[in-house]
Design a protein around this motif. Structure first.
Motif, mmCIF file in Angstrom:
data_model
loop_
_atom_site.group_PDB
_atom_site.id
_atom_site.type_symbol
_atom_site.label_atom_id
_atom_site.label_comp_id
_atom_site.label_asym_id
_atom_site.label_seq_id
_atom_site.Cartn_x
_atom_site.Cartn_y
_atom_site.Cartn_z
ATOM 1 N N HIS A 169 4.200 -4.856 3.348
ATOM 2 C CA HIS A 169 4.307 -3.298 3.571
ATOM 3 C C HIS A 169 5.336 -3.290 4.461
ATOM 4 N N HIS B 239 7.408 0.283 3.877
ATOM 5 C CA HIS B 239 8.076 2.285 2.844
ATOM 6 C C HIS B 239 9.199 1.946 2.419
ATOM 7 N N LYS C 258 6.051 0.475 -0.473
ATOM 8 C CA LYS C 258 5.095 2.128 -1.338
ATOM 9 C C LYS C 258 5.963 3.629 -1.863
ATOM 10 N N HIS D 104 -4.322 1.873 4.495
ATOM 11 C CA HIS D 104 -4.337 2.408 6.227
ATOM 12 C C HIS D 104 -4.712 1.739 6.441
ATOM 13 N N HIS E 16 -2.707 -2.172 9.776
ATOM 14 C CA HIS E 16 -2.690 -1.561 11.040
ATOM 15 C C HIS E 16 -4.131 -2.398 11.866
ATOM 16 N N ASP F 83 5.755 -2.516 7.876
ATOM 17 C CA ASP F 83 6.028 -1.076 7.653
ATOM 18 C C ASP F 83 6.789 -0.335 8.090
#
Ligand SMILES: [Zn+2]
Length: 408
Positions: free
Chosen positions: A73, A75, A142, A243, A266, A318
């Motif tokens: 996960h 970004h 992502k 999420h 999360h 994340d």
């Protein structure tokens, strides 16, 4: 036996649940590689005879091998940064003042809309390098900082190029429904229409994503809006993830689980009904201690319940500019234990075996056993628990991707 290379003087944390020792460990082991795959693995005393003159033999100096780490996960394709905003907040500015000064997610969206593909690629490459140096061999990236069709596609194309040009394998997730862009501030349904009618068909047509994700939260997309997006993605044959339950309990996890989501991420506010739904659908629970730490949250994810219902727990960085500017796999292993009270073995499973499951790549990576991809790391440690225990000393000695040395 004819192999491409053999490793000896190693201990192996296979993470294979079929080996009953903690970490699926084999001590004083050997491992042989042929055509990028694991061809033999076991105690060194049982290593079959092979042609020592024509086969390179590497010595692991009694260190530990683990599967290549998987960050399921991130970004990590974005432009700009939010260090100014971080500073302003610590100087006492309120969220409203920061928003008025152009801060928050919108500042990242603006920077991404302005950045070229080449700029985004270079930024992404540097971040992938940082993860790879710490043993990451597979990563999920992502979109979600474009929030218009053109920029969302640009971010996904950059992720795809990173996967082509970097040795780390990249799985790509379309997160057009990450936040409501300012243009749609008072009409979020119209933005969801745009995601469904324009963005998603374009993403599918170009084959730009493996999965689709949504931020289901009071400050983002409602349960009904989330269900619309995930159902459409599922119908198109893409994996889905979410999420969910980060700041409140909207029931997103249970809804996504019923649709067959690979993971919900999360989940600090997840309740027992939600955990049960995950367990029934085989959905992974992705824990993100970096965001919990950076936002100084206090609501703990329901770890004991996840254990009780045997939900596979995943641990990921994340990595993003707003809530987890922490581009480190090893720091996440440590935080998974210190903040969420995972055992070091659970933490490592969260970045290997279970992370592979969350990305749908468990048939080829995530555990070390014969037939799997030869993606593994050699660590200068005396016990696998040391990976989660200590942080900051460079213990990653070698990384192999498909049997090729990629880091020394
Ligand atoms: Zn995220």
């Amino acid at each position: 036996m004819s192999w491409d290379q053999v490793w000896i003087d190693v201990n192996i944390a296979t993470m294979d649940p079929e080996i009953s020792a903690p970490y699926g460990a084999i001590t004083d082991a050997a491992i042989a590689i042929k055509e990028g795959k694991i061809a033999w693995m076991g105690p060194r005393s049982e290593l079959p005879e092979f042609d020592v003159l024509s086969t390179p033999v590497y010595r692991g100096k009694d260190g530990w091998l683990t599967p290549g780490l998987i960050d399921a996960h991130t970004h990590l394709v974005f432009a700009g940064n939010r260090a100014n905003e971080f500073e302003l907040r610590l100087q006492g500015a309120s969220y409203e003042e920061i928003a008025r000064a152009g801060g928050g997610i919108i500042s990242t969206v603006k920077a991404c809309r302005e950045a070229s593909e080449a700029e985004l690629f270079e930024l992404g490459r540097q971040r992938l390098n940082a993860l790879a140096k710490e043993g990451v061999t597979t990563v999920e990236i992502k979109s979600g900082y474009g929030l218009d069709t053109e920029t969302e596609l640009k971010l996904l194309r950059v992720a795809r190029e990173l996967g082509k040009h970097h040795h780390v394998d990249v799985k790509i997730t379309f997160l057009g429904a990450h936040a409501i862009p300012p243009e749609y501030k008072d009409n979020s349904d119209a933005y969801v229409d745009l995601v469904l009618d324009e963005m998603l068909p374009a993403v599918i047509q170009e084959g730009l994503a493996d999965a689709v994700d949504v931020f289901c939260e009071n400050i983002a997309f409602s349960l009904a809006q989330t269900e619309r997006v995930l159902s459409a993605a599922k119908q198109a044959g893409l994996d889905i993830k979410l999420h969910a339950e980060q700041l409140s309990n909207l029931g997103g996890s249970a809804m996504a689980a019923k649709l067959g989501a690979k993971s919900v991420d999360h989940i600090e506010y997840l309740d027992e009904a939600g955990v049960k739904a995950l367990s029934e659908s085989g959905t992974c629970a992705t824990l993100l201690p970096g965001a919990f730490y950076f936002l100084r949250e206090t609501q703990m994810p329901p770890i004991d319940m996840l254990r009780q219902y045997e939900v596979p727990m995943v641990l990921a960085s994340d990595y993003n500019p707003g809530s987890s500017p922490l581009c480190s796999s090893l720091l996440m292993l440590n935080m998974g234990c210190t903040l969420f009270r995972l055992t070091p073995e659970e933490a490592l499973a969260g970045m290997t075996r279970n992370a592979a499951k969350a990305l749908g790549v468990e048939a080829s990576v995530g555990v070390l056993k014969v037939g799997m991809q030869a993606d593994f790391c050699l660590w200068d440690i005396t016990t696998p628990a040391a990976l989660a225990y200590s942080y900051g000393v460079d213990v990653c000695k070698e990384v192999l991707k498909n049997g090729n040395l990629v880091h020394q």
